[in-house]
Design a protein around this motif. Structure first.
Motif, PDB file in Angstrom:
ATOM      1  N   LEU A   1      66.387  27.465  78.357  1.00 41.77           N
ATOM      2  CA  LEU A   1      66.355  26.114  79.519  1.00 41.77           C
ATOM      3  C   LEU A   1      66.431  24.616  78.553  1.00 41.77           C
ATOM      4  N   ALA A   2      65.915  24.728  77.475  1.00 37.30           N
ATOM      5  CA  ALA A   2      65.674  23.383  76.757  1.00 37.30           C
ATOM      6  C   ALA A   2      66.809  22.716  76.130  1.00 37.30           C
ATOM      7  N   LEU A   3      67.862  24.241  75.892  1.00 38.40           N
ATOM      8  CA  LEU A   3      69.066  23.363  75.243  1.00 38.40           C
ATOM      9  C   LEU A   3      69.883  23.280  76.708  1.00 38.40           C
ATOM     10  N   ILE A   4      69.559  23.844  77.635  1.00 42.51           N
ATOM     11  CA  ILE A   4      70.846  23.587  79.198  1.00 42.51           C
ATOM     12  C   ILE A   4      70.254  22.202  79.684  1.00 42.51           C
ATOM     13  N   ARG A   5      68.562  21.749  79.672  1.00 43.48           N
ATOM     14  CA  ARG A   5      68.064  20.357  79.571  1.00 43.48           C
ATOM     15  C   ARG A   5      68.807  20.011  78.856  1.00 43.48           C
ATOM     16  N   GLY A   6      68.908  19.941  77.462  1.00 46.04           N
ATOM     17  CA  GLY A   6      68.870  19.172  76.248  1.00 46.04           C
ATOM     18  C   GLY A   6      70.130  18.298  76.412  1.00 46.04           C
TER      19      GLY A   6
ATOM     20  N   ALA B   1      76.771  30.104  77.486  1.00 42.91           N
ATOM     21  CA  ALA B   1      76.182  31.378  76.870  1.00 42.91           C
ATOM     22  C   ALA B   1      74.920  31.533  77.239  1.00 42.91           C
ATOM     23  N   GLU B   2      74.056  30.188  77.198  1.00 47.11           N
ATOM     24  CA  GLU B   2      72.510  30.899  77.172  1.00 47.11           C
ATOM     25  C   GLU B   2      72.555  31.459  78.983  1.00 47.11           C
ATOM     26  N   THR B   3      73.196  30.281  79.790  1.00 46.59           N
ATOM     27  CA  THR B   3      73.066  31.009  80.636  1.00 46.59           C
ATOM     28  C   THR B   3      72.989  32.353  81.144  1.00 46.59           C
ATOM     29  N   GLU B   4      74.180  32.940  80.786  1.00 46.69           N
ATOM     30  CA  GLU B   4      74.159  34.643  80.632  1.00 46.69           C
ATOM     31  C   GLU B   4      73.381  35.169  79.802  1.00 46.69           C
ATOM     32  N   ARG B   5      72.602  34.927  78.466  1.00 51.69           N
ATOM     33  CA  ARG B   5      72.057  35.435  77.949  1.00 51.69           C
ATOM     34  C   ARG B   5      70.703  35.218  78.641  1.00 51.69           C
ATOM     35  N   MET B   6      70.145  34.020  79.949  1.00 53.35           N
ATOM     36  CA  MET B   6      69.451  33.399  80.668  1.00 53.35           C
ATOM     37  C   MET B   6      68.872  34.475  82.173  1.00 53.35           C
ATOM     38  N   THR B   7      70.786  34.854  82.390  1.00 53.92           N
ATOM     39  CA  THR B   7      70.775  35.606  83.139  1.00 53.92           C
ATOM     40  C   THR B   7      70.574  36.715  83.143  1.00 53.92           C
ATOM     41  N   GLY B   8      70.378  37.497  81.540  1.00 53.80           N
ATOM     42  CA  GLY B   8      70.508  39.459  81.238  1.00 53.80           C
ATOM     43  C   GLY B   8      69.111  39.326  80.826  1.00 53.80           C
TER      44      GLY B   8
END
Length: 493
Positions: free
Chosen positions: A259-264, A289-296
């Motif tokens: 979430l921090a990376l996406i927000r950044g 990639a981070e969204t997929e990881r967070m979804t998993g």
């Protein structure tokens, strides 16, 4: 009033009532027998012929001039036809001449010489008499009277003895009752002290009764067992609370990073720092990639929550052939991780089946192989074996990677467990710390167990044990699985 005082008082009251009833009955029976004996003497005296005694008169009061007849214990009053007292012979039951009975000629006539026995006092009021009258042929009346002094004296002595003896019995019985009640209720005092201590928060207090066979001892024993269960329940509750706090903290940490990376990246793009071009494309790839990881991660958490609260469904578990599930999982592993070789060792012979859910068993093997891909370097070889041990089938997943430390094996199935107690991923950065926790939950939903074992020569070994289908004509599948649970958990691998 305390319970022991009430019980002791009850014992004293019962003893007093018993002594009173027994003493009253004894007094009544004794007096009745003595009076009956006196009445018998009176009737025997009346049956004997009586004649006038010369020289004996009511005024003289002297002893008769000749020897007293055989009925000397009976007083005699002889009245003439005109009511004159011709003769008065007192009895000598008191050791001296007794006072004469207070029976007049009119009383004798009004009472009627019918042979009935009546009561009267003495002339001085000190004695009680029973008397009866007989009419003589000459028209006169003779009165026979027997004194009840002996019955009264004996009854008074007996009453005094009963009062003294009964008082001693009540006092002694009350004292012994108080001692016995206090001794028997001593465990109850310990129980009261223990309950007060528990109410104050001391769950380590125990009663430890000496005698566990009586009711109070059994109550104290049951109270101790209840405290043990309560202490264990509170400890388990506290441990669950701590696990929940750690789980929430770990989940928050895992979700905070993407979430921090996406927000950044979003803020950077909003400030114009990501113009169209290669830099924007890399940012979008990283966000995806981070969204997929967070979804998993969210899906894993939802799966664990569903497995924790899902009731057993008898329509889900079926007879599953192990070999087919393992082949599908191996093929999927080879597609995702070609650098990690897998050897499937299936024993020749009849096909081995387990009582489980096919999709969940496939996910169990897939997660174990994904764990190998995540935490071992490329070139690691994994071997899968199947062995049937009576009513249980064991599936071993063995790799020759770095392995798991002995101190960490009991905890590898906990959620977000990190061998170094940190929340940072130590390998490739793609693990969420939930893979093995999902494996344990899935195996448990299939009435099985999973264990991390020591691997000779290095590496990691996971043993999954599942129940075999019941024999034809045997008990139902769910009953057989339930009966195997204790064996699955308690037997050594």
């Amino acid at each position: 009033m305390r319970l022991r005082a009430r019980l002791a008082l009850l014992v004293a009251v019962l003893l007093t009532a018993s002594v009173a009833v027994l003493g009253g009955g004894t007094l009544w029976w004794t007096r009745s027998n003595l009076v009956a004996e006196a009445d018998a003497r009176l009737l025997r005296a009346r049956a004997q012929p009586q004649s006038a005694q010369p020289g004996q008169s009511a005024q003289s009061g002297n002893r008769p001039g000749r020897e007293q007849p055989a009925a000397r214990q009976v007083a005699l009053l002889r009245f003439g036809t005109r009511g004159r007292l011709e003769e008065a012979v007192p009895s000598e039951l008191t050791g001296d001449l007794d006072p004469l009975p207070d029976v007049s000629w009119k009383t004798a006539l009004s009472g009627g010489p019918d042979g009935r026995i009546r009561s009267a006092g003495s002339v001085d009021g000190t004695l009680e008499y029973h008397w009866t009258a007989v009419r003589r042929p000459d028209g006169g009346v003779t009165v026979f009277a027997v004194s009840l002094a002996e019955a009264a004296r004996t009854t008074d002595l007996l009453l005094g003895s009963l009062l003294l003896g009964g008082g001693a019995v009540v006092a002694l019985g009350g004292g012994v009752g108080w001692w016995a009640v206090r001794r028997q209720l001593r465990p109850l005092d310990d129980l009261i002290d223990a309950t007060e201590a528990v109410a104050a928060g001391d769950l380590t207090r125990r009663t430890r009764p000496r005698n566990t066979r009586d009711e109070v001892g059994r109550l104290a024993t049951g109270f101790d067992h209840m405290l043990v269960q309560l202490d264990a329940s509170l400890a388990a509750r506290e441990a669950a609370r701590l696990r929940l706090e750690r789980f929430a903290a770990d989940a928050s940490h895992e979700l905070r990073t993407p979430l921090a990376l996406i927000r950044g990246y979003a803020e950077l793009h909003g400030r114009g720092g990501l113009p169209p071009g290669p830099l924007l494309e890399r940012a979008m790839i990283r966000i995806a990639a981070e969204t997929e990881r967070m979804t998993g991660l969210v899906e894993d958490l939802l799966l664990l929550a569903r497995l924790d609260h899902e009731a057993a469904d008898t329509d889900v578990d079926t007879d599953v052939e192990v070999a087919g599930v393992l082949r599908d999982a191996v093929e999927e592993h080879r597609a995702f991780g070609p650098a990690h070789r897998v050897e499937l060792d299936l024993a020749t012979g009849p096909a081995v089946s387990v009582r489980a859910n096919a999709l969940r068993l496939r996910q169990v093997i897939g997660n174990l192989l994904a764990n190998v891909r995540t935490h071992t370097p490329p070139g690691t070889v994994t071997r899968i074996t199947v062995e049937a041990d009576g009513p249980v089938v064991g599936i071993r997943v063995i790799d020759d990677g770095p392995g798991i430390a002995a101190a960490d094996r009991p905890y590898v199935f906990e959620r977000f467990f990190r061998p170094d107690s940190s929340r940072a991923r130590t390998r490739s950065g793609t693990g969420s710390g939930l893979g093995l926790a999902i494996v344990a939950a899935l195996v448990s939903s299939c009435d099985g167990t999973v264990t991390a074992l020591e691997t000779p020569g290095g590496g990691a070994t996971f043993l999954v044990r599942l129940p075999r289908p019941p024999a034809p004509g045997g008990p139902a599948a769910r009953e057989a699985s339930a009966n195997l649970q204790e064996g699955l958990r308690g037997s050594s691998p």
